[in-house]
Write a protein that holds these residues in place. Structure first.
Motif, PDB file in Angstrom:
ATOM      1  N   SER A 157       0.827  -1.208   0.000  1.00 11.62           N
ATOM      2  CA  SER A 157       0.000   0.000   0.000  1.00 11.62           C
ATOM      3  C   SER A 157       0.858   1.253   0.000  1.00 11.62           C
ATOM      4  O   SER A 157       0.521   2.257  -0.631  1.00 11.62           O
ATOM      5  CB  SER A 157      -0.925   0.021   1.231  1.00 11.62           C
TER       6      SER A 157
ATOM      7  N   LYS B  89      10.344  -6.716   3.254  1.00 13.12           N
ATOM      8  CA  LYS B  89       9.826  -5.408   3.658  1.00 13.12           C
ATOM      9  C   LYS B  89      10.823  -4.297   3.378  1.00 13.12           C
ATOM     10  O   LYS B  89      10.462  -3.123   3.397  1.00 13.12           O
ATOM     11  CB  LYS B  89       9.470  -5.424   5.143  1.00 13.12           C
TER      12      LYS B  89
ATOM     13  N   GLY C 268       5.534  -1.206   3.005  1.00  8.77           N
ATOM     14  CA  GLY C 268       4.713  -1.374   4.194  1.00  8.77           C
ATOM     15  C   GLY C 268       3.276  -0.947   3.994  1.00  8.77           C
ATOM     16  O   GLY C 268       2.815  -0.676   2.883  1.00  8.77           O
ATOM     17  N   GLU C 269       2.572  -0.868   5.125  1.00  7.65           N
ATOM     18  CA  GLU C 269       1.158  -0.528   5.119  1.00  7.65           C
ATOM     19  C   GLU C 269       0.835   0.623   6.061  1.00  7.65           C
ATOM     20  O   GLU C 269      -0.323   1.034   6.164  1.00  7.65           O
ATOM     21  CB  GLU C 269       0.317  -1.756   5.536  1.00  7.65           C
ATOM     22  N   ASP C 270       1.853   1.163   6.737  1.00 11.87           N
ATOM     23  CA  ASP C 270       1.610   2.178   7.759  1.00 11.87           C
ATOM     24  C   ASP C 270       2.698   3.246   7.687  1.00 11.87           C
ATOM     25  O   ASP C 270       3.892   2.934   7.697  1.00 11.87           O
ATOM     26  CB  ASP C 270       1.603   1.514   9.144  1.00 11.87           C
ATOM     27  N   HIS C 271       2.283   4.520   7.625  1.00 11.85           N
ATOM     28  CA  HIS C 271       3.243   5.618   7.524  1.00 11.85           C
ATOM     29  C   HIS C 271       4.171   5.674   8.746  1.00 11.85           C
ATOM     30  O   HIS C 271       5.378   5.928   8.601  1.00 11.85           O
ATOM     31  CB  HIS C 271       2.503   6.952   7.403  1.00 11.85           C
ATOM     32  N   GLY C 272       3.611   5.448   9.921  1.00 13.45           N
ATOM     33  CA  GLY C 272       4.422   5.514  11.134  1.00 13.45           C
ATOM     34  C   GLY C 272       5.514   4.461  11.148  1.00 13.45           C
ATOM     35  O   GLY C 272       6.655   4.738  11.549  1.00 13.45           O
ATOM     36  N   ASP C 273       5.158   3.267  10.710  1.00 12.34           N
ATOM     37  CA  ASP C 273       6.147   2.183  10.657  1.00 12.34           C
ATOM     38  C   ASP C 273       7.272   2.530   9.685  1.00 12.34           C
ATOM     39  O   ASP C 273       8.459   2.319   9.991  1.00 12.34           O
ATOM     40  CB  ASP C 273       5.451   0.886  10.237  1.00 12.34           C
TER      41      ASP C 273
ATOM     42  N   ASP D 245       8.344   9.384  -0.519  1.00 11.31           N
ATOM     43  CA  ASP D 245       7.252   8.497  -0.135  1.00 11.31           C
ATOM     44  C   ASP D 245       6.386   8.181  -1.346  1.00 11.31           C
ATOM     45  O   ASP D 245       6.088   9.061  -2.165  1.00 11.31           O
ATOM     46  CB  ASP D 245       6.394   9.143   0.943  1.00 11.31           C
TER      47      ASP D 245
END
Length: 291
Positions: free
Chosen positions: A12, A42, A88-93, A116
């Motif tokens: 994503s 990843k 990944g799937e999460d901006h914070g990660d 990004d």
């Protein structure tokens, strides 16, 4: 074994990190720490020619991206020493993983820039057209993207071309829908290829089976957006750079003087080549670099 993220479906979200050598004397420490951040799935890693030279090693087939022109549009070469594609799937990660990489690679390698990216619809470009329609699949994808029969340390590796393209949306939006379709060579409405598309259509310029030898690459491109600017981070993996360069030269009109219609509304801001080492027992196999 190849880095699995190269062959996997698009995530994503993603983040492209480009590093430059800062302190040569600290490269050994940086490389020692690098492995804990790269699992090949990843996080996909590419080595630039500058890093190989700094380590006094030669990676067969690795070279610097060729600068050129397509009509009046400059096709730049902007080499980097190391590239990491975080998936990944999460901006914070992604942020936390980026910060950890930057911290652990310093002072040997410093972050030069980061971009990004995100998946749009079902793998579409921001112009609304489906991207990567002609990607090879299955065994054909493996044969196109990865080095085979070249020995330990090279088998399972890949070569990747990375270009950040910026779209001129006012120009594109002003084009009638038929002109947009002719520029791409497909109908936006149903993704069907146009039989009567002009020779400048992107689909005709890059038809992989029309080259001799055939020029198949595995594309893993995703859109990017920063403020009011946006476009496509083009990423193409191959068993060498030859297939990508064949397409690039034809897009630029070097064969017949016909420039790809894409250049009417988009242009590359960057261009870099990297070698993606294979994996061995779950870790990066850097033996070609003497590591």
């Amino acid at each position: 074994m190849f880095q699995a993220g190269i062959h996997a479906a698009l995530p994503s979200l993603g983040r492209h990190l480009f590093f430059r050598i800062d302190q040569v004397g600290a490269l050994a420490q940086a490389l020692d720490r690098l492995g804990s951040h790269i699992d090949g799935e990843k996080a996909v890693l590419g080595i630039g020619q500058g890093l190989a030279v700094a380590l006094e090693q030669t990676v067969p087939g690795l070279r610097v991206f060729p600068e050129g022109k397509a009509g009046q549009v400059r096709v730049p070469s902007t080499p980097s020493d190391l590239w990491v594609w975080l998936r990944g799937e999460d901006h914070g990660d992604l942020f936390e993983r980026s910060q950890a990489l930057v911290r652990d690679l310093a002072p040997g390698l410093a972050l030069a820039r980061a971009t990004d990216v995100f998946r749009y619809k079902d793998g579409h470009d921001l112009t609304g057209y489906e991207d990567g329609t002609e990607n090879p699949e299955g065994d054909a994808a493996l044969a196109a993207a990865f080095v085979l029969n070249e020995g330990e340390g090279l088998n399972g590796s890949s070569f990747v071309a990375v270009q950040q393209w910026q779209h001129d949306f006012p120009t594109f939006d002003a084009m009638p829908s038929a002109q947009q379709d002719n520029a791409i060579g497909r109908r936006k409405s149903d993704n069907e290829e146009l039989d009567d598309a002009p020779e400048s259509a992107h689909v005709k310029r890059t038809a992989q089976e029309d080259f001799e030898p055939e020029a198949f690459v595995l594309r893993r491109s995703m859109p990017w957006m920063e403020g009011r600017q946006a476009g496509l981070m083009f990423v193409a993996f191959g068993k060498s750079f030859d297939a990508f360069e064949a397409q690039l030269h034809r897009m630029s009109g070097e064969e017949d003087g016909i420039v790809d219609a894409l250049y009417q509304f988009t242009r590359p801001l960057t261009g870099a080549y990297f070698w993606c080492p294979p994996m061995h027992d779950g870790r990066l196999d850097l033996r070609v670099l003497g590591w």
